[in-house]
Design a protein around this motif. Sequence first.
Motif, PDB file in Angstrom:
ATOM      1  N   ASN A 184      28.330   4.212  13.405  1.00  0.00           N
ATOM      2  CA  ASN A 184      28.858   3.872  14.726  1.00  0.00           C
ATOM      3  C   ASN A 184      27.996   2.851  15.451  1.00  0.00           C
ATOM      4  O   ASN A 184      27.458   3.140  16.506  1.00  0.00           O
ATOM      5  CB  ASN A 184      29.028   5.130  15.578  1.00  0.00           C
ATOM      6  CG  ASN A 184      27.762   5.957  15.647  1.00  0.00           C
ATOM      7  OD1 ASN A 184      26.748   5.579  15.058  1.00  0.00           O
ATOM      8  ND2 ASN A 184      27.791   7.048  16.361  1.00  0.00           N
ATOM      9  N   PRO A 185      27.875   1.627  14.893  1.00  0.00           N
ATOM     10  CA  PRO A 185      27.164   0.590  15.646  1.00  0.00           C
ATOM     11  C   PRO A 185      27.926   0.244  16.909  1.00  0.00           C
ATOM     12  O   PRO A 185      29.144   0.394  16.945  1.00  0.00           O
ATOM     13  CB  PRO A 185      27.132  -0.599  14.674  1.00  0.00           C
ATOM     14  CG  PRO A 185      28.242  -0.362  13.737  1.00  0.00           C
ATOM     15  CD  PRO A 185      28.419   1.117  13.634  1.00  0.00           C
ATOM     16  N   PHE A 186      27.211  -0.195  17.948  1.00  0.00           N
ATOM     17  CA  PHE A 186      27.883  -0.573  19.194  1.00  0.00           C
ATOM     18  C   PHE A 186      28.687  -1.848  18.953  1.00  0.00           C
ATOM     19  O   PHE A 186      28.117  -2.872  18.588  1.00  0.00           O
ATOM     20  CB  PHE A 186      26.862  -0.793  20.308  1.00  0.00           C
ATOM     21  CG  PHE A 186      26.068   0.437  20.615  1.00  0.00           C
ATOM     22  CD1 PHE A 186      26.685   1.640  20.889  1.00  0.00           C
ATOM     23  CD2 PHE A 186      24.682   0.410  20.618  1.00  0.00           C
ATOM     24  CE1 PHE A 186      25.962   2.777  21.167  1.00  0.00           C
ATOM     25  CE2 PHE A 186      23.942   1.546  20.888  1.00  0.00           C
ATOM     26  CZ  PHE A 186      24.578   2.732  21.165  1.00  0.00           C
ATOM     27  N   PRO A 187      30.013  -1.812  19.165  1.00  0.00           N
ATOM     28  CA  PRO A 187      30.849  -2.940  18.751  1.00  0.00           C
ATOM     29  C   PRO A 187      30.634  -4.199  19.568  1.00  0.00           C
ATOM     30  O   PRO A 187      30.950  -5.284  19.109  1.00  0.00           O
ATOM     31  CB  PRO A 187      32.277  -2.408  18.933  1.00  0.00           C
ATOM     32  CG  PRO A 187      32.155  -1.278  19.881  1.00  0.00           C
ATOM     33  CD  PRO A 187      30.790  -0.703  19.719  1.00  0.00           C
ATOM     34  N   THR A 188      30.093  -4.069  20.780  1.00  0.00           N
ATOM     35  CA  THR A 188      29.927  -5.276  21.592  1.00  0.00           C
ATOM     36  C   THR A 188      28.590  -5.955  21.327  1.00  0.00           C
ATOM     37  O   THR A 188      28.308  -6.990  21.903  1.00  0.00           O
ATOM     38  CB  THR A 188      29.996  -4.927  23.087  1.00  0.00           C
ATOM     39  OG1 THR A 188      29.110  -3.845  23.339  1.00  0.00           O
ATOM     40  CG2 THR A 188      31.390  -4.538  23.492  1.00  0.00           C
ATOM     41  N   MET A 189      27.759  -5.326  20.481  1.00  0.00           N
ATOM     42  CA  MET A 189      26.404  -5.865  20.332  1.00  0.00           C
ATOM     43  C   MET A 189      26.194  -6.468  18.950  1.00  0.00           C
ATOM     44  O   MET A 189      26.807  -6.071  17.972  1.00  0.00           O
ATOM     45  CB  MET A 189      25.383  -4.738  20.533  1.00  0.00           C
ATOM     46  CG  MET A 189      25.403  -4.112  21.908  1.00  0.00           C
ATOM     47  SD  MET A 189      24.086  -2.916  22.056  1.00  0.00           S
ATOM     48  CE  MET A 189      24.578  -2.075  23.549  1.00  0.00           C
ATOM     49  N   ALA A 229      18.832  -1.631  21.000  1.00  0.00           N
ATOM     50  CA  ALA A 229      19.545  -0.938  22.078  1.00  0.00           C
ATOM     51  C   ALA A 229      18.733   0.201  22.686  1.00  0.00           C
ATOM     52  O   ALA A 229      18.567   0.276  23.899  1.00  0.00           O
ATOM     53  CB  ALA A 229      20.884  -0.417  21.565  1.00  0.00           C
ATOM     54  N   PRO A 246      27.981  -9.892  15.023  1.00  0.00           N
ATOM     55  CA  PRO A 246      28.313  -8.520  15.455  1.00  0.00           C
ATOM     56  C   PRO A 246      27.938  -7.475  14.400  1.00  0.00           C
ATOM     57  O   PRO A 246      28.130  -7.706  13.202  1.00  0.00           O
ATOM     58  CB  PRO A 246      29.833  -8.554  15.634  1.00  0.00           C
ATOM     59  CG  PRO A 246      30.212  -9.977  15.644  1.00  0.00           C
ATOM     60  CD  PRO A 246      29.143 -10.764  14.991  1.00  0.00           C
ATOM     61  N   SER A 297      29.370  -4.744  13.840  1.00  0.00           N
ATOM     62  CA  SER A 297      30.531  -4.122  13.206  1.00  0.00           C
ATOM     63  C   SER A 297      31.084  -4.975  12.068  1.00  0.00           C
ATOM     64  O   SER A 297      32.019  -4.562  11.388  1.00  0.00           O
ATOM     65  CB  SER A 297      31.616  -3.865  14.246  1.00  0.00           C
ATOM     66  OG  SER A 297      31.736  -4.973  15.100  1.00  0.00           O
ATOM     67  N   GLY A 298      30.511  -6.173  11.851  1.00  0.00           N
ATOM     68  CA  GLY A 298      30.966  -6.996  10.739  1.00  0.00           C
ATOM     69  C   GLY A 298      30.286  -6.652   9.429  1.00  0.00           C
ATOM     70  O   GLY A 298      30.649  -7.191   8.390  1.00  0.00           O
ATOM     71  N   ARG A 300      18.446   1.680  14.046  1.00  0.00           N
ATOM     72  CA  ARG A 300      18.546   1.873  15.488  1.00  0.00           C
ATOM     73  C   ARG A 300      17.854   3.158  15.903  1.00  0.00           C
ATOM     74  O   ARG A 300      17.180   3.222  16.924  1.00  0.00           O
ATOM     75  CB  ARG A 300      20.035   1.910  15.856  1.00  0.00           C
ATOM     76  CG  ARG A 300      20.331   2.079  17.302  1.00  0.00           C
ATOM     77  CD  ARG A 300      21.803   1.952  17.538  1.00  0.00           C
ATOM     78  NE  ARG A 300      22.537   3.103  16.998  1.00  0.00           N
ATOM     79  CZ  ARG A 300      23.856   3.206  17.002  1.00  0.00           C
ATOM     80  NH1 ARG A 300      24.577   2.232  17.492  1.00  0.00           N
ATOM     81  NH2 ARG A 300      24.451   4.263  16.515  1.00  0.00           N
TER      82      ARG A 300
END
Lengths: 352, 258
Positions: free
Chosen positions: B95-100, B108, B145, B147-148, B161
């Motif tokens: 669950n990486p932060f999608p906006t980061m 983070a 990103p 999420s990529g 993280r």
Amino acid sequence: MSHATLTPKNRSSLRGATLPKWFPWAVAAGSAAAGLGISTVAGLHSSIQWALIAAVLFVAGSFGISSRVEGRRQAKDRVATSLVWVAFILAVIPLASLVWETVKRGVEVLDGYFLTHSMGVVGDAEPGGGIYHAILGTLEQVGLATLFSVPIGVLTAIYLVEYGRGRLAKAVTFFVDVMTGIPSIVAGLFILSLWVLILEMGPSGVAGSFALCILMIPVVVRSTEEMLKLVPNELREASLALGVPKWRTILKVVLPTSVGGIITGVMLAIARITGETAPVLLLVWGTDFINANPFKDPQESLPMYIYLQYNAGSDPAHDRAWAAALTLIAFIMILNLVARGIARWKAPKTGR
Amino acid sequence: MAKRIDVSGLNAYYGSFLAIEDISMTVEPRSVTAFIGPSGCGKSTFLRTLNRMHEVTPGGRVEGKVMLDDENLYGAGIDPVAVRREVGMVFQRPNPFPTMSVYDNVAAGLRLNGKYKKSELDDIVEKSLKGANLWNEVKDRLNKPGSGLSGGQQQRLCIARAIAVEPNVLLMDEPCSALDPISTLAIEDLIGELKERFTIVIVTHNMQQAARVSDRTAFFNLAAVGQPGKLIEIDDTERIFSNPSVQATEDYISGRFG
């Protein structure tokens, strides 16, 4: 029908007879012609009547032929498809004709002069004049209403989704629901009795903004709530498990993830209140002169300008009303496009 | 860095439902402890009580004592946020932060907790990504990103993280269940390296994985659906898998369950 005889049903249980691709178009053309023919013979003049006859013939015809050739299941499928198309066309016709009519009548007087001048010394029956004062008033009133309602609405939604448990949250949800259903004239009357009659403030743009706030807040709360609920719980937990306090998690993880949707919701809420006439009529009164100060004295706004010009009754006034309507539609459409752009720009990126 | 966890008489509830009952165990520092057991027996719930994440769930409530060295995590005046900085967690689904970006994801935990200089952050991000065996794969795309990345890379990003904030204990809730065998192997190797520095607790449904990575294994079970989960036994992994002292453990491990 020759198709069916070429591919007998017992040859393969997996392969059935199919009608060619142009079949629906052929049936549509045939039923349109039949509809026209019937109405000419019967002496019907309304275009709605022949269109209805044609639509019924189209649905019945494609069902009949298709059930003969392809079987009942495909026939039902074709009927369902035709009904969806008919519903779609029925929904699009008013929209298209509205846009067409507004553009056709609106462009007559819509030009740079119209957008940059007020009605100051122009009589209702004379040509000329413009909507500068109305645009200014609308921008100021809607801007102020947005300024008041967005923080309240977004914070309420954050409370409901992230913190709200138990009775208070239920009560807030209930009252937000009730507020969604308040007619705009009632919101206007409420502010009128509070602001003008009890506090004895005169009509002004900001009074209109208050009434617009009442209409806007529930929309913002609802849309923001839905967007916040879409943020996966795993992200909140991931952040909390890193030892990040809850308020920072909301600020740095939850809001950035949903900001695109929230902005879209706010833009749609703005679009909704921009067209409101009733509260503005009660609280801002309207004027023919430019008043840039929303806190004192009557202002104009686009919907009220349209209403008043149309009421004036003369041909130049009607032209001005249509041009103002076109401006209003264009303004709302631009807002929607901006909202879509922002939503796309802010959406979580998945690119490598 | 690593600290010992000592649990005694722990009950966890969801509302009025008792999910796990009377659990006592010790988790040794600088070792890997695996939790195994059937679904619904409370392994994950128990894991989440160890960093006070259980109470994040609506209705979640805990009784009993969890000692981290000599501090009771459920004692009076303990700040759950501070606890979670000491006891990190990796989740089942990456669950990486999608906006980061990759970089921001690793940074983070630090950034959201206080001010760091850019050079300090650069060092910590590089160290954490190296620690998670991900540095070589992402060093050229730190600003892309998070999420990529592929699923396995995302999970290692989540581990990076979690270790970037330098916790004492690392909890892993089925960290490999959404990954392919190669990514699983990468993460298992990583667990072997991380245990030099952290106390690691891992929940897993994969018996072989428990046997491969852990030093000690705890078996959880529940009497029936609706009954609370219980700790059946905890012992050295070798003993659990060769000669467990409880019959139920042997039945579960050899597949003769239920």
